[in-house]
Design a protein around this motif. Structure first.
Motif, mmCIF file in Angstrom:
data_model
loop_
_atom_site.group_PDB
_atom_site.id
_atom_site.type_symbol
_atom_site.label_atom_id
_atom_site.label_comp_id
_atom_site.label_asym_id
_atom_site.label_seq_id
_atom_site.Cartn_x
_atom_site.Cartn_y
_atom_site.Cartn_z
ATOM 1 N N ILE A 139 -2.334 1.734 -4.130
ATOM 2 C CA ILE A 139 -2.154 0.626 -3.194
ATOM 3 C C ILE A 139 -3.502 -0.062 -3.016
ATOM 4 N N PRO A 199 4.340 -2.905 -1.652
ATOM 5 C CA PRO A 199 4.656 -1.513 -1.330
ATOM 6 C C PRO A 199 5.945 -1.423 -0.526
ATOM 7 N N GLU A 220 8.016 0.231 2.624
ATOM 8 C CA GLU A 220 7.437 0.581 3.930
ATOM 9 C C GLU A 220 7.116 2.069 4.012
ATOM 10 N N TRP A 266 3.698 2.215 2.512
ATOM 11 C CA TRP A 266 2.721 1.674 3.459
ATOM 12 C C TRP A 266 2.409 2.709 4.544
ATOM 13 N N GLU A 267 3.456 3.318 5.107
ATOM 14 C CA GLU A 267 3.222 4.266 6.198
ATOM 15 C C GLU A 267 2.486 5.509 5.720
ATOM 16 N N CYS A 295 -7.778 3.219 2.664
ATOM 17 C CA CYS A 295 -7.339 1.833 2.855
ATOM 18 C C CYS A 295 -7.993 1.206 4.080
ATOM 19 N N LEU A 321 -5.490 -1.611 7.555
ATOM 20 C CA LEU A 321 -4.040 -1.448 7.614
ATOM 21 C C LEU A 321 -3.509 -1.797 9.001
ATOM 22 N N GLU A 331 1.625 -7.007 7.446
ATOM 23 C CA GLU A 331 1.734 -6.885 5.991
ATOM 24 C C GLU A 331 3.201 -6.760 5.572
ATOM 25 N N THR A 362 6.286 -5.799 3.393
ATOM 26 C CA THR A 362 6.627 -4.715 2.481
ATOM 27 C C THR A 362 7.842 -5.116 1.656
ATOM 28 N N ARG A 386 4.451 -4.428 8.522
ATOM 29 C CA ARG A 386 3.771 -3.302 9.165
ATOM 30 C C ARG A 386 2.340 -3.679 9.578
#
Length: 430
Positions: free
Chosen positions: A208, A297, A299, A302-303, A354, A357, A363, A365, A396
């Motif tokens: 990512i 990405p 979600e 992302w998480e 990252c 974030l 962002e 997803t 997110r």
């Protein structure tokens, strides 16, 4: 924390939230409050009255059987009146709204003195209903800022706080190891129903972007014909681009070739190539990702990138850890009125490496807004359940305009894939 201390915390937080709302509205004329600045947004005075009515509904009517005002309950019910209808309603003016919100708050605080926060009632337990009302006001603060960004005429710019300088990031992408992690939460003190329940998700290895996509990177996509190449676009997105004549992020324009400027709260300024791109739709984010040979990405990805700490083998509440937000960790809390440059918050880097974030830009997803396994609507269906399905995409992380109390790694936002009024950007994965 004792019940007395918790009630004191609730009073302080509710008071501070109202002070912030009033501070945002104070520079506005009555005409600016009443105007509908864009067809997809409410008049700002509707948001103000709605903040009070939501508090009235949950902290007075629901908790103590307070007598409702049927007209106000109708006018400020977001599920009954679309944004296009709201300017024609009999909205309270500034003076009337101030009086109404003040009366509601006085009654709500009197009721707070009598309630039992250790009750088995899930509304009251651990102060959930008060935290929900508090976050609701925070979220409408951000909505008001979205409207102000769309406002025509005289600019709006309270003096913003200075941001730290960005130093860039050392890697373009970071690797997130595969395996199971716990997504979502079982928290019933702050979390909304769509964040629950916590459940295990097993992901393969993925990479990512270490930071959100910048304006400079997005310019290269544009210069390479990104808005002219149908093969890069989702079919519905390509139709939207053609019909609407979209050729750049919202609020961008050119003074000369390759000289991009933007309008921010009514003021014109050069686009900063080192800051995250903002005010792009999901379709634009998706097209950029394809152009870059990547994708958006999910979600879940992302998480995991935001929360998972492989050394502890557990999740974090925020990208930097479990400690509350502070100004050196993320660009939140509205007072900068802009995004920070990439790399400006090394104190907020996630365990996997990252940057940013949390804060700066919401962002996009790849994921549709769907319920988690075992989802239960609480305390009302209209917050989440009625929006589930493939019409909405998940965002997110919050933005610079998000208040710290309204964001965490598990928080889920959603909107239509064409929307660009939100302070949204993206990062890519592969």
């Amino acid at each position: 924390m004792s019940e007395r201390s918790e009630k004191g915390r609730i009073v302080r937080d509710l008071t501070e939230a109202r002070e912030r709302t009033r501070w945002l509205l104070e520079p506005l004329s009555d005409e600016d409050l009443k105007a509908q600045h864009d067809p997809i947004m409410s008049p700002i005075i509707w948001d103000f009255g709605h903040i009070g009515n939501f508090e009235d509904l949950w902290l007075v009517q629901k908790l103590a059987g307070g007598s409702p005002d049927p007209e106000l309950n109708d006018i400020y019910d977001a599920s009954k009146h679309s944004r296009s209808e709201r300017p024609s309603l009999r909205l309270l003016d500034r003076e009337g709204a101030e009086r109404y919100l003040g009366e509601v708050r006085r009654t709500a605080l009197e009721i707070l003195e009598r309630v039992d926060l250790s009750s088995e009632d899930p509304l009251l337990r651990d102060g959930f209903v008060y935290n929900m009302v508090l976050q609701h006001e925070y979220q409408h603060n951000e909505t008001i800022l979205q409207t102000l960004q769309l406002k025509k005429g005289e600019g709006y710019r309270p003096e913003g706080q200075k941001l730290p300088e960005g130093g860039g990031v050392s890697e373009e992408m970071v690797r997130v190891p595969g395996g199971p992690f716990v997504m979502g939460t079982d928290d019933r003190r702050w979390a909304y129903d769509n964040e629950r329940p916590a459940h295990e998700v097993n992901l393969p290895d993925f990479r990512i972007d270490a930071a959100p996509v910048t304006n400079g990177a997005y310019m290269r996509f544009m210069e390479d014909g990104g808005y002219e190449r149908p093969e890069l676009w989702d079919a519905a997105g390509w139709e939207w681009v053609r019909e609407e004549g979209i050729s750049a992020p919202k609020h961008w324009y050119q003074r000369e070739p390759h000289d991009w400027w933007t309008v921010r709260f009514g003021f014109h300024e050069p686009v900063d190539p080192l800051a995250p791109v903002v005010h792009v739709s999901w379709y634009e984010a998706d097209a950029y990702a394809r152009w870059a040979g990547k994708r958006l990405p999910t979600e879940a990805e992302w998480e995991k990138a935001a929360s998972w700490d492989p050394e502890r083998e557990s999740g974090r509440l925020y990208s930097w850890g479990d400690e509350p937000w502070s100004p050196e960790r993320a660009n939140l809390d509205q007072l900068a009125f802009r995004t920070a440059r990439v790399g400006a918050y090394p104190g907020g880097v996630s365990a996997c490496g990252c940057h940013q974030l949390i804060g700066d830009v919401w962002e996009w997803t790849a994921s549709d807004f769907e319920p988690y396994p075992g989802f239960e609507a609480f305390p009302y269906r209209q917050y989440s359940e009625v929006f589930f399905g493939d019409r909405y995409k998940v965002l997110r992380g919050g933005s610079w305009a998000t208040r710290p109390g309204a964001i965490r790694n598990t928080f889920r936002n959603w909107d239509f894939p064409i929307r660009r009024q939100i302070f949204a950007g993206f990062r890519c994965a592969e």
